[in-house]
Design a protein around this motif. Sequence first.
Motif, PDB file in Angstrom:
ATOM      1  N   HIS A   1      40.561  42.253  38.694  1.00 30.23           N
ATOM      2  CA  HIS A   1      40.392  42.775  40.055  1.00 30.23           C
ATOM      3  C   HIS A   1      41.749  43.166  40.653  1.00 30.23           C
ATOM      4  O   HIS A   1      41.870  44.227  41.281  1.00 30.23           O
ATOM      5  CB  HIS A   1      39.681  41.739  40.918  1.00 30.23           C
ATOM      6  CG  HIS A   1      38.428  41.229  40.288  1.00 30.23           C
ATOM      7  ND1 HIS A   1      37.307  42.007  40.148  1.00 30.23           N
ATOM      8  CD2 HIS A   1      38.149  40.021  39.715  1.00 30.23           C
ATOM      9  CE1 HIS A   1      36.362  41.301  39.529  1.00 30.23           C
ATOM     10  NE2 HIS A   1      36.852  40.103  39.263  1.00 30.23           N
ATOM     11  N   ILE A   2      42.765  42.336  40.441  1.00 25.07           N
ATOM     12  CA  ILE A   2      44.104  42.702  40.904  1.00 25.07           C
ATOM     13  C   ILE A   2      44.543  43.989  40.222  1.00 25.07           C
ATOM     14  O   ILE A   2      44.990  44.944  40.872  1.00 25.07           O
ATOM     15  CB  ILE A   2      45.119  41.583  40.631  1.00 25.07           C
ATOM     16  CG1 ILE A   2      44.754  40.302  41.392  1.00 25.07           C
ATOM     17  CG2 ILE A   2      46.529  42.037  41.027  1.00 25.07           C
ATOM     18  CD1 ILE A   2      45.675  39.127  41.101  1.00 25.07           C
ATOM     19  N   VAL A   3      44.415  44.027  38.901  1.00 27.24           N
ATOM     20  CA  VAL A   3      44.875  45.197  38.145  1.00 27.24           C
ATOM     21  C   VAL A   3      44.038  46.426  38.486  1.00 27.24           C
ATOM     22  O   VAL A   3      44.574  47.537  38.644  1.00 27.24           O
ATOM     23  CB  VAL A   3      44.845  44.906  36.632  1.00 27.24           C
ATOM     24  CG1 VAL A   3      45.201  46.157  35.838  1.00 27.24           C
ATOM     25  CG2 VAL A   3      45.812  43.772  36.284  1.00 27.24           C
ATOM     26  N   GLY A   4      42.730  46.252  38.614  1.00 29.08           N
ATOM     27  CA  GLY A   4      41.873  47.384  38.954  1.00 29.08           C
ATOM     28  C   GLY A   4      42.214  47.977  40.311  1.00 29.08           C
ATOM     29  O   GLY A   4      42.272  49.206  40.466  1.00 29.08           O
ATOM     30  N   ASP A   5      42.453  47.104  41.294  1.00 32.39           N
ATOM     31  CA  ASP A   5      42.842  47.595  42.617  1.00 32.39           C
ATOM     32  C   ASP A   5      44.195  48.292  42.571  1.00 32.39           C
ATOM     33  O   ASP A   5      44.422  49.302  43.262  1.00 32.39           O
ATOM     34  CB  ASP A   5      42.887  46.442  43.618  1.00 32.39           C
ATOM     35  CG  ASP A   5      41.505  45.918  43.977  1.00 32.39           C
ATOM     36  OD1 ASP A   5      40.506  46.555  43.585  1.00 32.39           O
ATOM     37  OD2 ASP A   5      41.427  44.867  44.648  1.00 32.39           O
TER      38      ASP A   5
END
Length: 379
Positions: A307-311
């Motif tokens: 989620h961090i990387v996707g955002d």
Amino acid sequence: MTQTCAIGLMSGTSMDGIDLAMLATDGENSVRRGPSFFVPYEAGFRRRIEAALEDARAIVSRDERPGDLAALEREITERHADAVARFLGEGVDGSGRPEIIGFHGQTVLHRPQAALTVQLGDGPLLASLTGRPVVYDMRANDMVLGGQGAPLVPAYHAALARSLPPEFAWKTPVAFVNIGGISNVTYVPADGDPVAFDSGPGNALIDQWVFREGGVPFDAGGAIASEGGVVDSVVAAYLTKPFFSRSGPKSLDRNDFTLAEAQGLELADGARTLAAVSAAAILEAAGNMPEPPKLWIVCGGGRKNPHIVGDLKTGAEKVGAEVILAEGAGLDGDAMEAEAWAYLAVRSLRRLPLTFPTTTGCREPVSGGLLASLEGGKS
């Protein structure tokens, strides 16, 4: 210049264990990366370190060790010595005989506004236990010259940026992002010194949240967050904190951000929202860089949170930038900080700068670190 083989030891703000890495370097542009290793802390010891953060609040001078801190410092040092023995026992000596150890220790207090930083770790004891000289306490001299004492990894990031695979060489400027308990960024221009600063919370708030609300130490693979949604008003509330309006260089203590803004959220929504906070804080950091980076290279434990990387990827794509994991550039995102401490130990031995005015705010490029020799002395 002759290369020196070094071991780097890092126990970061996530407090999950000890990272070890070996490399050979001249302390400048030549880096030959070697094997790495990880020794986890069991949950009980991690809780003991967390309790020590409260004891550390009473510290007003660097040598104070109130409460359990003196005993904990010795145990942390002994655990690092055991980790080195295990690392070398895995046969890594075939990669070169380590001549020096770079020892970070465990940060329990970081107050740059008071020129005070405390890392638990006894360099002379570690030298005695491992039979190798140790460079330690690498942050303090930067503070003597007006710096924040953090981040220290940018000198190593700059060396790595100069040796990226050809397909990435044209994508300058490059930004390295290390997502630990706290996130920090390093901007590496095509020419000149790196620019670096802490960007905001990384994994720390997520870890605190899922432990408090769900009784688990961290959100493995973002599984909890995958069941929740982003509460935009909470993200916005975090981004209004005064820290984000300050220009770099700037650094954070693990306790500078709390869960107050997330109060009342459901477990999964809180985990997902705090992941969005981490990514938004990193993207916000581009505003403190000389120009927007074309390439973001993500390392540290937070790169395993999709989620961090996707955002991050979504936000970077909006401005024409690319986000890749460290492994996509042929690097090791888990070992990079430990590698950096090996690299910095060699730079310290050669009196090369560890920090720069553009990375910590020190008045001039400054070396640092104390050397604990096998004879029991330090210099």
